[in-house]
Design an enzyme around this catalytic site. Sequence first.
Site, PDB file in Angstrom:
ATOM      1  N   GLY A  33       0.705  -1.805   0.092  1.00  0.00           N
ATOM      2  CA  GLY A  33      -0.297   0.100  -0.184  1.00  0.00           C
ATOM      3  C   GLY A  33       1.072   1.224   0.078  1.00  0.00           C
ATOM      4  O   GLY A  33       1.954   1.667  -1.114  1.00  0.00           O
ATOM      5  N   GLU A  34       0.765   2.045   0.945  1.00  0.00           N
ATOM      6  CA  GLU A  34       1.429   3.148   0.906  1.00  0.00           C
ATOM      7  C   GLU A  34       1.683   3.650   2.562  1.00  0.00           C
ATOM      8  O   GLU A  34       1.146   3.747   3.070  1.00  0.00           O
ATOM      9  CB  GLU A  34       0.922   4.002   1.012  1.00  0.00           C
ATOM     10  N   SER A  35       2.987   3.576   2.341  1.00  0.00           N
ATOM     11  CA  SER A  35       3.691   3.219   3.902  1.00  0.00           C
ATOM     12  C   SER A  35       3.430   4.933   4.724  1.00  0.00           C
ATOM     13  O   SER A  35       3.534   4.325   6.217  1.00  0.00           O
ATOM     14  CB  SER A  35       5.189   2.828   4.217  1.00  0.00           C
ATOM     15  N   CYS A  48       5.764  -5.524   0.167  1.00  0.00           N
ATOM     16  CA  CYS A  48       6.144  -4.398   0.234  1.00  0.00           C
ATOM     17  C   CYS A  48       5.789  -3.045   0.703  1.00  0.00           C
ATOM     18  O   CYS A  48       7.017  -2.589   2.604  1.00  0.00           O
ATOM     19  CB  CYS A  48       4.990  -4.126  -0.877  1.00  0.00           C
ATOM     20  N   ARG A  69      12.714   3.233   0.444  1.00  0.00           N
ATOM     21  CA  ARG A  69      11.446   3.261   0.177  1.00  0.00           C
ATOM     22  C   ARG A  69      11.899   3.132  -1.768  1.00  0.00           C
ATOM     23  O   ARG A  69      12.702   4.018  -2.679  1.00  0.00           O
ATOM     24  CB  ARG A  69      10.480   4.154   0.435  1.00  0.00           C
ATOM     25  N   GLU A 115       0.686 -12.286  -3.271  1.00  0.00           N
ATOM     26  CA  GLU A 115      -0.594 -11.593  -2.456  1.00  0.00           C
ATOM     27  C   GLU A 115      -0.866 -11.620  -3.838  1.00  0.00           C
ATOM     28  O   GLU A 115      -2.189 -12.191  -4.080  1.00  0.00           O
ATOM     29  CB  GLU A 115      -1.467 -11.066  -1.457  1.00  0.00           C
ATOM     30  N   HIS A 139       4.762  -8.639  -4.125  1.00  0.00           N
ATOM     31  CA  HIS A 139       3.254  -9.198  -3.414  1.00  0.00           C
ATOM     32  C   HIS A 139       3.262 -10.538  -3.585  1.00  0.00           C
ATOM     33  O   HIS A 139       3.348 -10.796  -5.002  1.00  0.00           O
ATOM     34  CB  HIS A 139       2.547  -8.092  -4.373  1.00  0.00           C
TER      35      HIS A 139
END
Length: 191
Positions: free
Chosen positions: A47-49, A79, A108, A174, A172
């Site tokens: 997602g977005e850390s 991620c 990042r 998943e 990823h």
Amino acid sequence: MPAIGVFALQGDVREHLHALTELGADAFAVRRPEELERCDGLVVPGGESTTMWKLARTFDLLEPMRARIKAGMPALGTCAGMIMLADRIVGGMPDQETVGGLDVTVRRNAFGRQVDSFETQLAVVGLDDPVHAVFIRAPWVEQTGPDVEVLASAMDHPVAVRQGRLLATSFHPEVDGDRRIHRLFLDLVPG
Ligand code: GLN
């Protein structure tokens, strides 16, 4: 059946819940400290850390997550989740905090703009055949502490690491039907 929470304030939660359920775990979303308490293990998704950090602060999950991981709860970070589990980050926002636990420095958006997102076949320690690894504005590991085992590398940098019961991947696992990374993680959860 292990109770596995997926940090769900932000990120690709659904795919992880699906993967974990397929493997026989009792998988559920974690948005509140009470839900975290139920966890035998935790997945922090992609997602977005920076958003994850701010929301985790706002919803009082950051400190409880730190405490559980410090106390030995197994966790898988993918991620942005890898960034969240890292003790140190570069290329973060000023003041960006993490949950930590993994003695690594993570950069990042490490692969740069030219190769924003890419897919590759990746050999992973402990798996007989390579995984199809999908990288999306992914981090890489720049430095590892003595207890960190590197499980896979891409472009000369670690992209999958393990330290005790913490596992993290830049990619990823998943997104397709391959459940081997989730299985590696579930193997770390005491039965
Ligand atoms: N670039 C994102 C971050 O810094 C991570 C991207 C992802 O999780 N797919 O949080």
